[in-house]
Write a protein that holds these residues in place. Structure first.
Motif, PDB file in Angstrom:
ATOM      1  N   ILE A  50       0.869  -1.172   0.000  1.00 33.43           N
ATOM      2  CA  ILE A  50       0.000   0.000   0.000  1.00 33.43           C
ATOM      3  C   ILE A  50       0.907   1.224   0.000  1.00 33.43           C
ATOM      4  CG2 ILE A  50      -1.716   1.298   1.318  1.00 33.43           C
ATOM      5  CD1 ILE A  50      -2.551  -1.381   2.585  1.00 33.43           C
ATOM      6  N   ASN A  51       0.629   2.168  -0.866  1.00 30.92           N
ATOM      7  CA  ASN A  51       1.391   3.412  -0.867  1.00 30.92           C
ATOM      8  C   ASN A  51       0.940   4.271   0.299  1.00 30.92           C
ATOM      9  OD1 ASN A  51       2.873   2.773  -3.153  1.00 30.92           O
ATOM     10  ND2 ASN A  51       1.330   3.617  -4.514  1.00 30.92           N
ATOM     11  N   GLY A  52       1.902   4.799   1.026  1.00 31.19           N
ATOM     12  CA  GLY A  52       1.601   5.622   2.181  1.00 31.19           C
ATOM     13  C   GLY A  52       2.240   6.993   2.061  1.00 31.19           C
ATOM     14  N   THR A  53       1.661   7.938   2.752  1.00 31.09           N
ATOM     15  CA  THR A  53       2.203   9.294   2.825  1.00 31.09           C
ATOM     16  C   THR A  53       2.183   9.722   4.275  1.00 31.09           C
ATOM     17  OG1 THR A  53       1.278   9.801   0.650  1.00 31.09           O
ATOM     18  CG2 THR A  53       1.950  11.664   2.002  1.00 31.09           C
ATOM     19  N   GLY A  54       3.307  10.207   4.746  1.00 27.25           N
ATOM     20  CA  GLY A  54       3.407  10.650   6.131  1.00 27.25           C
ATOM     21  C   GLY A  54       2.703  11.975   6.348  1.00 27.25           C
ATOM     22  N   THR A  55       2.703  12.423   7.593  1.00 30.03           N
ATOM     23  CA  THR A  55       2.001  13.653   7.941  1.00 30.03           C
ATOM     24  C   THR A  55       2.928  14.834   8.211  1.00 30.03           C
ATOM     25  OG1 THR A  55       1.958  12.992  10.269  1.00 30.03           O
ATOM     26  CG2 THR A  55       0.050  12.394   8.908  1.00 30.03           C
ATOM     27  N   ALA A  56       4.234  14.609   8.121  1.00 33.67           N
ATOM     28  CA  ALA A  56       5.165  15.708   8.382  1.00 33.67           C
ATOM     29  C   ALA A  56       5.077  16.760   7.276  1.00 33.67           C
ATOM     30  CB  ALA A  56       6.594  15.183   8.481  1.00 33.67           C
ATOM     31  N   LYS A  57       5.289  18.006   7.655  1.00 28.99           N
ATOM     32  CA  LYS A  57       5.247  19.102   6.678  1.00 28.99           C
ATOM     33  C   LYS A  57       6.460  19.013   5.765  1.00 28.99           C
ATOM     34  CE  LYS A  57       2.560  22.140   9.554  1.00 28.99           C
ATOM     35  NZ  LYS A  57       2.307  23.473  10.003  1.00 28.99           N
ATOM     36  N   SER A  58       6.266  19.421   4.511  1.00 30.22           N
ATOM     37  CA  SER A  58       7.328  19.293   3.513  1.00 30.22           C
ATOM     38  C   SER A  58       8.564  20.115   3.879  1.00 30.22           C
ATOM     39  CB  SER A  58       6.814  19.679   2.133  1.00 30.22           C
ATOM     40  OG  SER A  58       6.373  21.013   2.119  1.00 30.22           O
ATOM     41  N   ASN A  85       8.386  11.771   2.046  1.00 34.85           N
ATOM     42  CA  ASN A  85       7.095  11.414   2.640  1.00 34.85           C
ATOM     43  C   ASN A  85       6.425  10.239   1.935  1.00 34.85           C
ATOM     44  OD1 ASN A  85       5.737  12.297   4.853  1.00 34.85           O
ATOM     45  ND2 ASN A  85       4.638  13.931   3.841  1.00 34.85           N
ATOM     46  N   ASN A  86       7.042   9.722   0.883  1.00 36.83           N
ATOM     47  CA  ASN A  86       6.443   8.659   0.081  1.00 36.83           C
ATOM     48  C   ASN A  86       6.931   7.306   0.585  1.00 36.83           C
ATOM     49  OD1 ASN A  86       5.143  10.512  -1.621  1.00 36.83           O
ATOM     50  ND2 ASN A  86       7.047  10.814  -2.736  1.00 36.83           N
ATOM     51  N   LYS A  87       6.020   6.544   1.151  1.00 33.02           N
ATOM     52  CA  LYS A  87       6.370   5.262   1.760  1.00 33.02           C
ATOM     53  C   LYS A  87       5.597   4.127   1.111  1.00 33.02           C
ATOM     54  CE  LYS A  87       9.038   7.185   4.775  1.00 33.02           C
ATOM     55  NZ  LYS A  87      10.471   7.066   4.622  1.00 33.02           N
ATOM     56  N   ALA A  88       6.171   2.944   1.216  1.00 36.39           N
ATOM     57  CA  ALA A  88       5.483   1.711   0.847  1.00 36.39           C
ATOM     58  C   ALA A  88       5.238   0.955   2.142  1.00 36.39           C
ATOM     59  CB  ALA A  88       6.332   0.878  -0.101  1.00 36.39           C
ATOM     60  N   VAL A  89       4.017   0.508   2.342  1.00 37.36           N
ATOM     61  CA  VAL A  89       3.674  -0.320   3.486  1.00 37.36           C
ATOM     62  C   VAL A  89       3.454  -1.728   2.946  1.00 37.36           C
ATOM     63  CG1 VAL A  89       2.100  -0.694   5.414  1.00 37.36           C
ATOM     64  CG2 VAL A  89       2.578   1.649   4.627  1.00 37.36           C
ATOM     65  N   VAL A  90       4.400  -2.619   3.252  1.00 40.36           N
ATOM     66  CA  VAL A  90       4.313  -4.002   2.801  1.00 40.36           C
ATOM     67  C   VAL A  90       3.606  -4.785   3.909  1.00 40.36           C
ATOM     68  CG1 VAL A  90       5.585  -6.047   2.065  1.00 40.36           C
ATOM     69  CG2 VAL A  90       6.480  -3.759   1.532  1.00 40.36           C
ATOM     70  N   ILE A  91       2.481  -5.393   3.570  1.00 41.95           N
ATOM     71  CA  ILE A  91       1.723  -6.191   4.534  1.00 41.95           C
ATOM     72  C   ILE A  91       1.863  -7.648   4.124  1.00 41.95           C
ATOM     73  CG2 ILE A  91      -0.533  -6.624   5.560  1.00 41.95           C
ATOM     74  CD1 ILE A  91      -1.266  -3.727   4.752  1.00 41.95           C
ATOM     75  N   SER A  92       2.362  -8.469   5.042  1.00 38.20           N
ATOM     76  CA  SER A  92       2.625  -9.876   4.758  1.00 38.20           C
ATOM     77  C   SER A  92       2.020 -10.739   5.849  1.00 38.20           C
ATOM     78  CB  SER A  92       4.139 -10.143   4.731  1.00 38.20           C
ATOM     79  OG  SER A  92       4.825  -9.194   3.959  1.00 38.20           O
ATOM     80  N   VAL A  93       1.515 -11.906   5.476  1.00 33.29           N
ATOM     81  CA  VAL A  93       1.082 -12.901   6.452  1.00 33.29           C
ATOM     82  C   VAL A  93       2.230 -13.881   6.592  1.00 33.29           C
ATOM     83  CG1 VAL A  93      -0.585 -14.698   7.013  1.00 33.29           C
ATOM     84  CG2 VAL A  93      -1.340 -12.619   5.849  1.00 33.29           C
ATOM     85  N   ILE A  94       2.770 -13.987   7.824  1.00 28.45           N
ATOM     86  CA  ILE A  94       3.919 -14.853   8.075  1.00 28.45           C
ATOM     87  C   ILE A  94       3.580 -15.872   9.152  1.00 28.45           C
ATOM     88  CG2 ILE A  94       5.575 -13.076   7.384  1.00 28.45           C
ATOM     89  CD1 ILE A  94       6.154 -12.627  10.395  1.00 28.45           C
ATOM     90  N   ARG A  95       4.334 -16.946   9.184  1.00 25.09           N
ATOM     91  CA  ARG A  95       4.170 -17.923  10.253  1.00 25.09           C
ATOM     92  C   ARG A  95       4.889 -17.423  11.499  1.00 25.09           C
ATOM     93  NH1 ARG A  95       6.223 -22.803   7.227  1.00 25.09           N
ATOM     94  NH2 ARG A  95       7.467 -22.952   9.108  1.00 25.09           N
ATOM     95  N   GLU A  96       4.274 -17.629  12.645  1.00 27.14           N
ATOM     96  CA  GLU A  96       4.839 -17.150  13.901  1.00 27.14           C
ATOM     97  C   GLU A  96       6.224 -17.734  14.166  1.00 27.14           C
ATOM     98  OE1 GLU A  96       2.782 -16.316  18.029  1.00 27.14           O
ATOM     99  OE2 GLU A  96       3.197 -18.467  17.790  1.00 27.14           O
ATOM    100  N   ASP A  97       6.449 -18.991  13.792  1.00 24.14           N
ATOM    101  CA  ASP A  97       7.744 -19.620  14.051  1.00 24.14           C
ATOM    102  C   ASP A  97       8.874 -19.015  13.226  1.00 24.14           C
ATOM    103  OD1 ASP A  97       6.413 -20.871  11.837  1.00 24.14           O
ATOM    104  OD2 ASP A  97       7.881 -22.499  11.898  1.00 24.14           O
ATOM    105  N   LEU A  98       8.556 -18.228  12.210  1.00 25.31           N
ATOM    106  CA  LEU A  98       9.582 -17.576  11.390  1.00 25.31           C
ATOM    107  C   LEU A  98       9.780 -16.096  11.745  1.00 25.31           C
ATOM    108  CD1 LEU A  98       8.619 -19.076   7.903  1.00 25.31           C
ATOM    109  CD2 LEU A  98      10.515 -19.775   9.391  1.00 25.31           C
TER     110      LEU A  98
END
Length: 118
Positions: A43-51, A61-74
Protein backbone atom coordinates in the motif's frame (compact mmCIF):
# COMPACT_ATOMS: atom_id res chain seq x y z
CA UNK A 1 4.43 -41.02 11.68
CA UNK A 2 5.75 -38.40 14.13
CA UNK A 3 7.04 -36.26 11.24
CA UNK A 4 3.62 -36.30 9.57
CA UNK A 5 2.02 -35.07 12.80
CA UNK A 6 4.59 -32.26 13.22
CA UNK A 7 4.23 -31.13 9.60
CA UNK A 8 0.44 -30.88 9.81
CA UNK A 9 0.36 -29.20 13.23
CA UNK A 10 -1.40 -25.84 13.48
CA UNK A 11 1.04 -23.02 12.83
CA UNK A 12 0.10 -19.65 14.26
CA UNK A 13 0.16 -16.69 11.91
CA UNK A 14 1.16 -13.05 12.25
CA UNK A 15 0.51 -9.98 10.17
CA UNK A 16 3.82 -8.26 9.39
CA UNK A 17 3.92 -4.56 8.49
CA UNK A 18 7.11 -3.27 6.87
CA UNK A 19 7.30 0.48 6.15
CA UNK A 20 10.05 1.58 3.75
CA UNK A 21 10.70 4.24 1.12
CA UNK A 22 8.39 3.68 -1.81
CA UNK A 23 11.21 2.88 -4.22
CA UNK A 24 12.32 -0.01 -1.95
CA UNK A 25 8.91 -1.69 -1.70
CA UNK A 26 9.59 -4.27 -4.44
CA UNK A 27 12.99 -5.07 -2.93
CA UNK A 28 11.45 -5.90 0.44
CA UNK A 29 8.70 -7.97 -1.22
CA UNK A 30 11.49 -10.11 -2.68
CA UNK A 31 13.31 -10.34 0.67
CA UNK A 32 10.18 -11.51 2.46
CA UNK A 33 9.23 -14.02 -0.24
CA UNK A 34 12.22 -16.14 0.87
CA UNK A 35 10.32 -17.09 4.03
CA UNK A 36 7.39 -19.10 2.67
CA UNK A 37 5.20 -15.99 2.53
CA UNK A 38 2.20 -16.80 0.34
CA UNK A 39 0.36 -13.49 0.75
CA UNK A 40 1.81 -9.98 0.52
CA UNK A 41 0.48 -6.66 -0.64
CA UNK A 42 1.89 -3.14 -0.87
CA UNK A 43 0.00 0.00 0.00
CA UNK A 44 1.39 3.41 -0.87
CA UNK A 45 1.60 5.62 2.18
CA UNK A 46 2.20 9.29 2.82
CA UNK A 47 3.41 10.65 6.13
CA UNK A 48 2.00 13.65 7.94
CA UNK A 49 5.17 15.71 8.38
CA UNK A 50 5.25 19.10 6.68
CA UNK A 51 7.33 19.29 3.51
CA UNK A 52 9.55 22.05 4.96
CA UNK A 53 10.64 19.77 7.80
CA UNK A 54 11.22 16.85 5.43
CA UNK A 55 13.33 19.02 3.11
CA UNK A 56 15.39 20.27 6.05
CA UNK A 57 16.03 16.70 7.25
CA UNK A 58 16.57 15.27 3.76
CA UNK A 59 13.67 12.84 4.10
CA UNK A 60 10.74 11.98 1.87
CA UNK A 61 7.09 11.41 2.64
CA UNK A 62 6.44 8.66 0.08
CA UNK A 63 6.37 5.26 1.76
CA UNK A 64 5.48 1.71 0.85
CA UNK A 65 3.67 -0.32 3.49
CA UNK A 66 4.31 -4.00 2.80
CA UNK A 67 1.72 -6.19 4.53
CA UNK A 68 2.63 -9.88 4.76
CA UNK A 69 1.08 -12.90 6.45
CA UNK A 70 3.92 -14.85 8.07
CA UNK A 71 4.17 -17.92 10.25
CA UNK A 72 4.84 -17.15 13.90
CA UNK A 73 7.74 -19.62 14.05
CA UNK A 74 9.58 -17.58 11.39
CA UNK A 75 9.03 -14.16 13.01
CA UNK A 76 12.43 -13.87 14.75
CA UNK A 77 14.36 -14.92 11.64
CA UNK A 78 12.39 -12.53 9.44
CA UNK A 79 12.88 -9.63 11.86
CA UNK A 80 16.62 -10.30 12.05
CA UNK A 81 16.84 -10.35 8.25
CA UNK A 82 14.89 -7.10 7.96
CA UNK A 83 17.06 -5.47 10.63
CA UNK A 84 20.19 -6.46 8.71
CA UNK A 85 18.75 -5.08 5.45
CA UNK A 86 17.66 -1.84 7.15
CA UNK A 87 21.25 -1.34 8.36
CA UNK A 88 23.15 -2.41 5.25
CA UNK A 89 21.12 -1.46 2.15
CA UNK A 90 21.72 2.05 0.87
CA UNK A 91 18.57 4.11 1.50
CA UNK A 92 16.95 0.89 2.72
CA UNK A 93 15.96 2.02 6.19
CA UNK A 94 12.52 1.22 7.49
CA UNK A 95 10.47 -0.12 10.34
CA UNK A 96 8.76 -3.46 10.81
CA UNK A 97 6.38 -4.89 13.37
CA UNK A 98 4.21 -7.99 13.60
CA UNK A 99 0.85 -8.54 15.28
CA UNK A 100 -0.85 -11.87 15.97
CA UNK A 101 -3.52 -12.99 13.56
CA UNK A 102 -6.12 -14.58 15.81
CA UNK A 103 -8.37 -16.24 13.23
CA UNK A 104 -8.80 -17.08 9.59
CA UNK A 105 -12.07 -18.14 7.96
CA UNK A 106 -11.70 -21.40 6.08
CA UNK A 107 -9.29 -24.30 6.27
CA UNK A 108 -8.08 -23.85 2.70
CA UNK A 109 -7.27 -20.19 3.30
CA UNK A 110 -5.36 -21.12 6.44
CA UNK A 111 -3.43 -23.83 4.57
CA UNK A 112 -2.51 -21.33 1.86
CA UNK A 113 -1.43 -18.58 4.28
CA UNK A 114 0.60 -20.93 6.50
CA UNK A 115 2.07 -22.84 3.53
CA UNK A 116 0.75 -25.97 5.23
CA UNK A 117 -0.31 -28.54 2.65
CA UNK A 118 -1.92 -31.22 4.89
Amino acid sequence: MANAVNESAIKKLKLLFTVVDRNKGEFYLDVLSQFEVNFQTVINGTGTAKSEILDMLGLNNNKAVVISVIREDLTDTIMQTLDEKFRTIRNGKGIAFAVPLSSVIGVNIYRFLSNNQM
